[in-house]
Design a protein around this motif. Sequence first.
Motif, PDB file in Angstrom:
ATOM      1  N   PRO A 168       0.824  -1.208   0.000  1.00 52.50           N
ATOM      2  CA  PRO A 168       0.000   0.000   0.000  1.00 52.50           C
ATOM      3  C   PRO A 168       0.864   1.266   0.000  1.00 52.50           C
ATOM      4  O   PRO A 168       1.902   1.307   0.668  1.00 52.50           O
ATOM      5  N   PRO A 170       1.079   4.255   1.412  1.00 50.07           N
ATOM      6  CA  PRO A 170       1.688   4.922   2.564  1.00 50.07           C
ATOM      7  C   PRO A 170       2.829   4.109   3.202  1.00 50.07           C
ATOM      8  O   PRO A 170       3.581   4.638   4.004  1.00 50.07           O
ATOM      9  N   GLN A 171       2.938   2.812   2.864  1.00 48.41           N
ATOM     10  CA  GLN A 171       3.927   1.982   3.537  1.00 48.41           C
ATOM     11  C   GLN A 171       5.143   1.692   2.662  1.00 48.41           C
ATOM     12  O   GLN A 171       6.008   0.923   3.051  1.00 48.41           O
TER      13      GLN A 171
ATOM     14  N   LEU B  35      -7.535 -14.928   7.944  1.00 47.05           N
ATOM     15  CA  LEU B  35      -6.762 -13.681   7.936  1.00 47.05           C
ATOM     16  C   LEU B  35      -5.356 -13.911   8.482  1.00 47.05           C
ATOM     17  O   LEU B  35      -4.360 -13.549   7.846  1.00 47.05           O
ATOM     18  N   VAL B  60      -7.480  -7.899   2.886  1.00 48.26           N
ATOM     19  CA  VAL B  60      -8.338  -6.723   3.064  1.00 48.26           C
ATOM     20  C   VAL B  60      -9.811  -7.124   2.973  1.00 48.26           C
ATOM     21  O   VAL B  60     -10.622  -6.766   3.833  1.00 48.26           O
ATOM     22  N   VAL B  63     -11.061  -8.879   6.012  1.00 47.43           N
ATOM     23  CA  VAL B  63     -11.390  -7.971   7.116  1.00 47.43           C
ATOM     24  C   VAL B  63     -12.731  -7.274   6.855  1.00 47.43           C
ATOM     25  O   VAL B  63     -13.523  -7.070   7.770  1.00 47.43           O
ATOM     26  N   VAL B  64     -13.010  -6.947   5.589  1.00 44.51           N
ATOM     27  CA  VAL B  64     -14.292  -6.305   5.280  1.00 44.51           C
ATOM     28  C   VAL B  64     -15.447  -7.246   5.637  1.00 44.51           C
ATOM     29  O   VAL B  64     -16.413  -6.855   6.299  1.00 44.51           O
TER      30      VAL B  64
ATOM     31  N   VAL C  49     -13.992   0.363   5.192  1.00 44.74           N
ATOM     32  CA  VAL C  49     -13.121  -0.656   5.793  1.00 44.74           C
ATOM     33  C   VAL C  49     -12.281  -1.382   4.741  1.00 44.74           C
ATOM     34  O   VAL C  49     -11.565  -2.321   5.062  1.00 44.74           O
ATOM     35  N   ASP C  50     -12.385  -0.927   3.487  1.00 45.40           N
ATOM     36  CA  ASP C  50     -11.613  -1.538   2.399  1.00 45.40           C
ATOM     37  C   ASP C  50     -10.222  -0.903   2.400  1.00 45.40           C
ATOM     38  O   ASP C  50      -9.868  -0.157   1.511  1.00 45.40           O
ATOM     39  N   SER C  51      -9.463  -1.167   3.465  1.00 47.90           N
ATOM     40  CA  SER C  51      -8.189  -0.478   3.629  1.00 47.90           C
ATOM     41  C   SER C  51      -7.163  -1.396   4.284  1.00 47.90           C
ATOM     42  O   SER C  51      -7.450  -2.016   5.309  1.00 47.90           O
ATOM     43  N   TYR C  52      -5.985  -1.458   3.708  1.00 46.32           N
ATOM     44  CA  TYR C  52      -4.971  -2.387   4.198  1.00 46.32           C
ATOM     45  C   TYR C  52      -4.616  -2.154   5.667  1.00 46.32           C
ATOM     46  O   TYR C  52      -4.448  -3.100   6.431  1.00 46.32           O
ATOM     47  N   GLY C  53      -4.498  -0.870   6.058  1.00 41.15           N
ATOM     48  CA  GLY C  53      -4.045  -0.548   7.414  1.00 41.15           C
ATOM     49  C   GLY C  53      -4.901  -1.187   8.497  1.00 41.15           C
ATOM     50  O   GLY C  53      -4.403  -1.546   9.568  1.00 41.15           O
ATOM     51  N   LEU C  54      -6.191  -1.364   8.220  1.00 39.41           N
ATOM     52  CA  LEU C  54      -7.105  -1.875   9.243  1.00 39.41           C
ATOM     53  C   LEU C  54      -6.882  -3.343   9.569  1.00 39.41           C
ATOM     54  O   LEU C  54      -7.358  -3.828  10.587  1.00 39.41           O
ATOM     55  N   ILE C  55      -6.156  -4.054   8.724  1.00 44.24           N
ATOM     56  CA  ILE C  55      -5.879  -5.466   8.992  1.00 44.24           C
ATOM     57  C   ILE C  55      -5.191  -5.636  10.342  1.00 44.24           C
ATOM     58  O   ILE C  55      -5.345  -6.651  11.020  1.00 44.24           O
ATOM     59  N   GLN C 162      -4.609   8.906   6.241  1.00 41.32           N
ATOM     60  CA  GLN C 162      -3.766   8.438   5.144  1.00 41.32           C
ATOM     61  C   GLN C 162      -2.283   8.704   5.394  1.00 41.32           C
ATOM     62  O   GLN C 162      -1.592   9.274   4.566  1.00 41.32           O
ATOM     63  N   SER C 164       1.388   6.793   7.194  1.00 37.04           N
ATOM     64  CA  SER C 164       1.915   5.448   7.412  1.00 37.04           C
ATOM     65  C   SER C 164       1.618   4.962   8.830  1.00 37.04           C
ATOM     66  O   SER C 164       1.811   5.687   9.808  1.00 37.04           O
ATOM     67  N   VAL C 165       1.122   3.720   8.940  1.00 37.09           N
ATOM     68  CA  VAL C 165       0.849   3.130  10.250  1.00 37.09           C
ATOM     69  C   VAL C 165       2.135   3.101  11.074  1.00 37.09           C
ATOM     70  O   VAL C 165       2.144   3.449  12.257  1.00 37.09           O
ATOM     71  N   THR C 236       1.891  -4.166  10.251  1.00 37.81           N
ATOM     72  CA  THR C 236       0.662  -4.962  10.281  1.00 37.81           C
ATOM     73  C   THR C 236       0.987  -6.446  10.400  1.00 37.81           C
ATOM     74  O   THR C 236       0.455  -7.159  11.250  1.00 37.81           O
TER      75      THR C 236
END
Lengths: 302, 202, 421
Positions: A168, A170-171, B35, B60, B63-64, C49-55, C162, C164-165, C236
């Motif tokens: 992604p 930002p990373q 996951l 991803v 998780v959704v 919630v369609d976002s990588y960071g939330l994993i 938006q 970086s985690v 993550t």
Amino acid sequence: QAKEFRLGLITPNGHSWNKAALKFGDDLKAATSGRLTVSVFHSGQLGNEPAMMQQLQSGALDMGFIQAAELGSRVPHIAAINAPYIVRSTPAVAKFVRHPAAVKLFEVLPQETGTIGLGWGITGMRAVFSSKDLNTLADIRGMKLRINPTPVYRDFYSSLGAAPTPIPTPQVFDAMANGQVDGLEADLEFSWNQRFDKVSKVILQMNAVFMPMAAVVSGRVWQSLPAADRELITKTIRSTLDVQIDELAGNEPALIENFKNAPIPIRQVDAKDTEAVIAEFDKIWLPKAPVLAELRKVGATL
Amino acid sequence: MPATRAFSVRRFIVRASSALLAVERLALMGLMYLLTGLILVNVVTRYSHFPIYWIDESAVYCVVWLTFIGASAMTRLRLDFAVTMLTERLSPQHQKLAKVISTGLVVVFGAALIVTCVLWMDPVGLARAGFDGRKLAAETFNFLYTEHTQTLNWPTWILYLTLPIFAVSMTIHGLANLLEDLGLVPRVTPKGFQLSELDGVN
Amino acid sequence: MITSAAFMAFMLVGVPIGLCLCLAGLVYIAASGNPVLFQSYPLQLFGGVDSYGLIAIPLFILIGEIMNGGGITRRIVDMAMAFVGSFKGGLAYVNILANMFISSILGSATAQVAIMAQIMVPEMEKKGYDKTFAAGLTAYGGMLGPIIPPSVMFVVYSVLAQVSVGDMLIAGIVPGVILTVMFCLVIALMGYVYNYPRADYQTPRQRIMTILRTSPTLLIPIVIVGTILGGLANATESAAVGAVAAALVGKFWTKEFEFSQLPQMMLRSAIYSAIVLFLVAAAAVFSWVLIFGKVPQETAAWIQTAAKDPVSFMLICNVILLVIGTVIDGIPGLIMTVPILLPVATDVYHIDPRHFGVVVVINLVLGLLSPPVGLCFFVAAAVTGAKPGKMFMVTLPFFVIACVLLVLLSLYPSLSLILVK
Ligand code: NA
Ligand code: NA
């Protein structure tokens, strides 16, 4: 009658696309004495590109600056513009996207995506930043390379023997810094803002691919506009994009100078190395997007 | 006769809700295992220079799905952040009324989400177009059934199905809760969930 | 206007906050005369919630579940006891230090308070501390949970903003350590005034033995940090590796973790994650609606008339957030304020979004420790039987010192940015 258009894009404030969006609003307002205005929603405030496309299709959103990657993932015909080595320099990109052949790509948009394409905006040619030494295309073989995950790029970098790795946005810097990937590919403007030179050993200017953006209007909204307004909007957006394209191409020498002052070498891919790569790529993509042949012909003349 | 029918409708809703919850329980466990597994596989394969291109995207979407299935289950389990500042100061009778209104709003939300999903996914239009996504797009500008995800290359509508599923299950759970709050059916404690209200998350 | 009124009404009648946000979004669309937005509504919910960071969220929560089930938390407390000397207020320091250790593994304040209050409060009571003080102190210790990495709140923030985690997690380290030190200073002062009991005497040999015996717990943070630095994983993914480490430590060293417990742990992690994640989805819909209605833009214009420079803007934000934090808990608060305040902070006052995130998170966490809806106090109260209101009063010095940290951060952004590249 008076109308306020909503224009969405995913780049953050300060990006050259955002400046163009704001300028478009100012110009349109001036040309209509305030009758037509534009509110710009930046940084994906209205959602990511797929969400914006859905809103454009339903008519909730009036306009968008949508990257060719997003449109290309829906329509292979559009993806052809992302193909490698159509043109080989940013000044050539600047000419190419205004060529009738590139503009003609938009003809499929209404039917395939429910949007109307008015013109292209650009970013510069993408380069590979690597944490191991790179001299030629052959050195990319075996690299774990972070790429923009659009199918065209994936096929291109895979054909070079790299293992495309989606990370992604930002990373990306962290992934480079701690060695999750051996390299990344990005345009120079973004790379300078992110200072990818600080986590790389070498920059290889591929002069292969670039990521343009299409200024699109919702098909539903377009149908509802009087012909005179459509013409005015098209004219205004084209002149705004002209400025964006010329400025971006004009700024590139200064950007390259910045990287040359960084302590890592910046190298070029030899043109004669690229023929086999092009042949292999076209074997996959010509059947999917026959227009590619014509784009290559046009590109060669620029 | 009408009394028994009303009773059987109630019983049907409560049973449907329990059955759904049992399925959701298994799905949540499965998604969580999936996951964790996907992420670990990603670490290993990337380290050994064979990154699998579609894992990030799968994780991803995992998780959704976990979010919406979990959100449905937690409605039935009555686990959620709510502000009780006002309601806890009310008389027991008014508290009961507030409870019925707030649970009623859960049902309203579920029903409204069903409506928005129908507007968005346009099942009637799709059937009319002979289940041809491209034909539907040409007729209505709704391109939902022509899109694919970026790296898995799955049709996106399959992944979006979690929303109509969520809308329906939310409505059923909401109705079951409402019946309990109205005192029309006895309150049941769902089985198989060893949860504690203290384990809020911040 | 009608949207906010509807939102307040839903909230006061006791509708869960996530649904309040969703319902208010529907009310806005209905009132806006733009019904075509209904068609975009489900996709916005999905996109939130369609976002990588939330994993990271389910994985961090899973680590917490495994640590608890594996008896690892208890051993970290023993280790802190061995480190702290037998001086005045010894167990109070142990409480804060153990909390700091555990914060480096757990991502959540309330979970941490629930765990630590069960262990620390009976121990402190036995030594002669006032139960209310012990419970309140544990609640403040839990405040370190979301500040010192990993932190679910920082993950949510980094997705909203938006950024970086990894950057966000690192940005919390220095403020977290400063807060720990400040808390210890308060304990020293209060220990002198109230004559706190001394800790048990342990011989140096006993201390060394305890530290050796408990040191395998450190494997978990070491594995997490090591996988990141070694290039094996990002922030993550390191959480998944950390969960495996916790399971192995629990199985083979503490021997309190059984693989048969795993399905229940997975289930609990999934449900607690969904509580947070559904809020994120709901907030996405709500903020989309607000943005369509240009509420952030108008708020920005209003704040600009009040604050002339970044520092006064930050101080105004502190007041606003503290007030919001008193009625709304951490993550919902984050979700409601960030979409409005962050664009103003970055675009108008050129404040670094990562620094802004640290300030917002600390503010909202402090809200967990203030009446009337101080969730951490309620959790500590539920576990120990102490009174939440009284708890707030006896720990007031900690509240004041945390506010001092917020003012310091507002004046010196370098405190949060010093370790960030
Ligand atoms: Na933490
Ligand atoms: Na509070």
